[in-house]
Design a protein around this motif. Structure first.
Motif, PDB file in Angstrom:
ATOM      1  N   LEU A 100       0.840  -1.195   0.000  1.00  0.00           N
ATOM      2  CA  LEU A 100       0.000   0.000   0.000  1.00  0.00           C
ATOM      3  C   LEU A 100       0.878   1.249   0.000  1.00  0.00           C
ATOM      4  N   ARG A 101       0.602   2.178  -0.911  1.00  0.00           N
ATOM      5  CA  ARG A 101       1.404   3.402  -1.019  1.00  0.00           C
ATOM      6  C   ARG A 101       0.713   4.611  -0.395  1.00  0.00           C
ATOM      7  N   SER A 102      -0.598   4.684  -0.484  1.00  0.00           N
ATOM      8  CA  SER A 102      -1.308   5.841   0.062  1.00  0.00           C
ATOM      9  C   SER A 102      -1.597   5.628   1.547  1.00  0.00           C
ATOM     10  N   ASP A 103      -1.958   6.700   2.227  1.00  0.00           N
ATOM     11  CA  ASP A 103      -2.162   6.651   3.668  1.00  0.00           C
ATOM     12  C   ASP A 103      -3.628   6.396   4.006  1.00  0.00           C
ATOM     13  N   LEU A 104      -4.146   5.255   3.572  1.00  0.00           N
ATOM     14  CA  LEU A 104      -5.526   4.912   3.879  1.00  0.00           C
ATOM     15  C   LEU A 104      -5.687   4.672   5.375  1.00  0.00           C
ATOM     16  N   SER A 105      -6.879   4.925   5.875  1.00  0.00           N
ATOM     17  CA  SER A 105      -7.166   4.625   7.277  1.00  0.00           C
ATOM     18  C   SER A 105      -7.349   3.121   7.433  1.00  0.00           C
ATOM     19  N   VAL A 106      -7.323   2.665   8.679  1.00  0.00           N
ATOM     20  CA  VAL A 106      -7.560   1.240   8.949  1.00  0.00           C
ATOM     21  C   VAL A 106      -8.885   0.797   8.346  1.00  0.00           C
ATOM     22  N   ARG A 107      -9.932   1.612   8.528  1.00  0.00           N
ATOM     23  CA  ARG A 107     -11.242   1.251   7.986  1.00  0.00           C
ATOM     24  C   ARG A 107     -11.187   1.116   6.452  1.00  0.00           C
ATOM     25  N   GLU A 108     -10.509   2.040   5.789  1.00  0.00           N
ATOM     26  CA  GLU A 108     -10.413   1.983   4.331  1.00  0.00           C
ATOM     27  C   GLU A 108      -9.609   0.772   3.867  1.00  0.00           C
ATOM     28  N   VAL A 109      -8.562   0.437   4.602  1.00  0.00           N
ATOM     29  CA  VAL A 109      -7.773  -0.744   4.254  1.00  0.00           C
ATOM     30  C   VAL A 109      -8.630  -2.002   4.353  1.00  0.00           C
ATOM     31  N   VAL A 110      -9.390  -2.106   5.424  1.00  0.00           N
ATOM     32  CA  VAL A 110     -10.252  -3.279   5.601  1.00  0.00           C
ATOM     33  C   VAL A 110     -11.279  -3.365   4.474  1.00  0.00           C
ATOM     34  N   LEU A 111     -11.839  -2.229   4.088  1.00  0.00           N
ATOM     35  CA  LEU A 111     -12.854  -2.219   3.030  1.00  0.00           C
ATOM     36  C   LEU A 111     -12.285  -2.639   1.673  1.00  0.00           C
ATOM     37  N   THR A 112     -10.971  -2.450   1.452  1.00  0.00           N
ATOM     38  CA  THR A 112     -10.408  -2.895   0.167  1.00  0.00           C
ATOM     39  C   THR A 112     -10.442  -4.414   0.042  1.00  0.00           C
ATOM     40  N   GLY A 113     -10.700  -5.113   1.139  1.00  0.00           N
ATOM     41  CA  GLY A 113     -10.883  -6.554   1.045  1.00  0.00           C
ATOM     42  C   GLY A 113     -12.126  -6.925   0.265  1.00  0.00           C
ATOM     43  N   LEU A 114     -13.097  -6.002   0.199  1.00  0.00           N
ATOM     44  CA  LEU A 114     -14.318  -6.254  -0.582  1.00  0.00           C
ATOM     45  C   LEU A 114     -14.075  -6.077  -2.077  1.00  0.00           C
ATOM     46  N   THR A 115     -13.155  -5.192  -2.427  1.00  0.00           N
ATOM     47  CA  THR A 115     -12.905  -4.927  -3.848  1.00  0.00           C
ATOM     48  C   THR A 115     -11.730  -5.755  -4.376  1.00  0.00           C
ATOM     49  N   GLY A 116     -10.979  -6.376  -3.469  1.00  0.00           N
ATOM     50  CA  GLY A 116      -9.838  -7.176  -3.907  1.00  0.00           C
ATOM     51  C   GLY A 116      -8.718  -6.339  -4.486  1.00  0.00           C
ATOM     52  N   ILE A 118      -5.539  -3.164  -3.741  1.00  0.00           N
ATOM     53  CA  ILE A 118      -4.646  -2.613  -2.720  1.00  0.00           C
ATOM     54  C   ILE A 118      -5.110  -1.210  -2.323  1.00  0.00           C
ATOM     55  N   GLU A 119      -5.357  -0.381  -3.324  1.00  0.00           N
ATOM     56  CA  GLU A 119      -5.849   0.980  -3.084  1.00  0.00           C
ATOM     57  C   GLU A 119      -7.378   1.000  -3.162  1.00  0.00           C
ATOM     58  N   ARG A 120      -7.968   2.031  -2.632  1.00  0.00           N
ATOM     59  CA  ARG A 120      -9.418   2.175  -2.733  1.00  0.00           C
ATOM     60  C   ARG A 120      -9.774   2.572  -4.162  1.00  0.00           C
ATOM     61  N   PRO A 121     -10.664   1.835  -4.831  1.00  0.00           N
ATOM     62  CA  PRO A 121     -11.006   2.137  -6.224  1.00  0.00           C
ATOM     63  C   PRO A 121     -11.661   3.514  -6.365  1.00  0.00           C
ATOM     64  N   LEU A 122     -11.361   4.184  -7.465  1.00  0.00           N
ATOM     65  CA  LEU A 122     -11.989   5.466  -7.751  1.00  0.00           C
ATOM     66  C   LEU A 122     -13.490   5.273  -7.949  1.00  0.00           C
ATOM     67  N   ARG A 123     -14.251   6.230  -7.456  1.00  0.00           N
ATOM     68  CA  ARG A 123     -15.707   6.262  -7.622  1.00  0.00           C
ATOM     69  C   ARG A 123     -16.404   5.049  -7.000  1.00  0.00           C
ATOM     70  N   TRP A 124     -15.739   4.384  -6.062  1.00  0.00           N
ATOM     71  CA  TRP A 124     -16.397   3.284  -5.342  1.00  0.00           C
ATOM     72  C   TRP A 124     -16.726   3.741  -3.935  1.00  0.00           C
ATOM     73  N   GLU A 125     -17.961   3.551  -3.542  1.00  0.00           N
ATOM     74  CA  GLU A 125     -18.396   3.917  -2.199  1.00  0.00           C
ATOM     75  C   GLU A 125     -19.008   2.691  -1.525  1.00  0.00           C
ATOM     76  N   PRO A 126     -18.528   2.330  -0.365  1.00  0.00           N
ATOM     77  CA  PRO A 126     -19.102   1.170   0.329  1.00  0.00           C
ATOM     78  C   PRO A 126     -20.501   1.476   0.843  1.00  0.00           C
ATOM     79  N   GLU A 127     -21.304   0.435   0.935  1.00  0.00           N
ATOM     80  CA  GLU A 127     -22.635   0.557   1.504  1.00  0.00           C
ATOM     81  C   GLU A 127     -22.534   0.698   3.029  1.00  0.00           C
ATOM     82  N   PRO A 128     -23.537   1.315   3.647  1.00  0.00           N
ATOM     83  CA  PRO A 128     -23.515   1.441   5.112  1.00  0.00           C
ATOM     84  C   PRO A 128     -23.321   0.093   5.816  1.00  0.00           C
ATOM     85  N   ALA A 129     -23.942  -0.956   5.284  1.00  0.00           N
ATOM     86  CA  ALA A 129     -23.795  -2.278   5.894  1.00  0.00           C
ATOM     87  C   ALA A 129     -22.357  -2.771   5.791  1.00  0.00           C
ATOM     88  N   GLU A 130     -21.674  -2.422   4.711  1.00  0.00           N
ATOM     89  CA  GLU A 130     -20.278  -2.838   4.542  1.00  0.00           C
ATOM     90  C   GLU A 130     -19.369  -2.083   5.506  1.00  0.00           C
TER      91      GLU A 130
END
Length: 277
Positions: A100-116, A118-130
């Motif tokens: 990981l190169r960018s300074d994502l928060s712990v929560r954002e890092v965990v959420l990248t497990g849903l998208t498979g 390393i970085e958070r995808p552009l224009r992707w927003e997790p659902e409240p349940a996620e």
């Protein structure tokens, strides 16, 4: 296509089947006739010296590399006959060298497990349940107070636990650990091992495969072990039948005394005294 509703994953069913696998890189043969079979609910450790072929074998389990010969079946799907991207979403991978190169928060890092990714995808927003699921996992691995902390300020131990939560959020059927305690001090190592041990209670059907070359880093709940030396499996099976002084010494080509106390393994070199005369 992979159907994530496959029956694979019930305790006792095959999760990973590596059969008569060889692997060559250029003119160098790295693996020789490997057979390894992991079932749902089993917790394996793969042990061997540096350069033995551990990481290469793990790359088959993670559906990243194809064997030169032999077959690899992951979650009932044969490598070479399946869409790899879909298969990889069912495999969790905890790598302390997470690039990981960018300074994502712990929560954002965990959420990248849903998208498979390393970085958070552009224009992707997790659902409240996620987001709620991510926060529950963050709390589960003991990072509740660090959910907003950036990756760059996390300790190596905190990163390791965040990566476990990242792997779990996609509800994998196979979870891989590539030397997860690398660079950790004793306290951080024990915290991470406790997190790994809790998985057997949290997800009884989950199969795990952990790579290490230190017996002290084996989680208490590990049920099976495989020893690898110079690209060959020298022993594989129930952990107490594999981790004997004789077999570990042979794998590392050095006399080693294996110990087991309070559900933890240890190893120490047997001091050889010089002959007098």
């Amino acid at each position: 296509m992979i159907d994530s509703r496959t029956e694979t994953g019930k305790v006792g069913e095959a999760v990973l089947e590596i059969s008569d696998v060889t692997f060559r890189r250029g003119q160098t043969q790295i693996l020789h006739g490997i057979d390894l079979h992991v079932r749902a609910g089993e917790h394996w450790v793969l042990i061997g010296p540096n350069g033995a072929g551990k990481s290469t074998l793990l790359s088959f389990a993670s559906a990243q590399v194809f064997p030169t010969s032999g077959t690899v079946d992951v979650l009932g799907q044969r490598m070479g006959r399946v869409e790899l991207a879909a298969l990889r979403r069912l495999i969790g991978h905890v790598n302390p060298r997470h690039p990981l190169r960018s300074d994502l928060s712990v929560r954002e890092v965990v959420l990248t497990g849903l998208t498979g990714t390393i970085e958070r995808p552009l224009r992707w927003e997790p659902e409240p349940a996620e987001i709620a699921q991510a926060d529950a996992l963050i709390a589960e691995v003991g990072l509740n107070s660090r959910a907003e902390a950036g990756w760059k300020v996390l300790s190596q131990g905190e990163r390791g636990r965040a990566l476990v939560a990242r792997a779990l959020i996609a509800d994998p059927q196979l979870l891989l650990f590539d030397e997860p305690t690398t660079g950790l001090d004793v306290a951080a190592r024990e915290q991470l091992l406790e997190t790994i041990d809790s998985l057997s209670v949290r997800s009884p059907q989950l199969a795990t495969l952990l790579v290490t070359h230190h017996l002290e880093e084996i989680p208490e709940t590990t049920s099976h072990a495989a020893l690898i030396c110079q690209g060959r499996l020298t022993a594989a099976g129930a952990i107490d039948e594999v981790l004997t002084s004789e077999q570990v010494s042979a794998a590392f080509d050095h006399p080693i005394e294996v110990g087991y106390a309070d559900r933890r393994w240890s190893a120490r070199a047997i001091r050889q005294t010089a002959a007098v005369g």
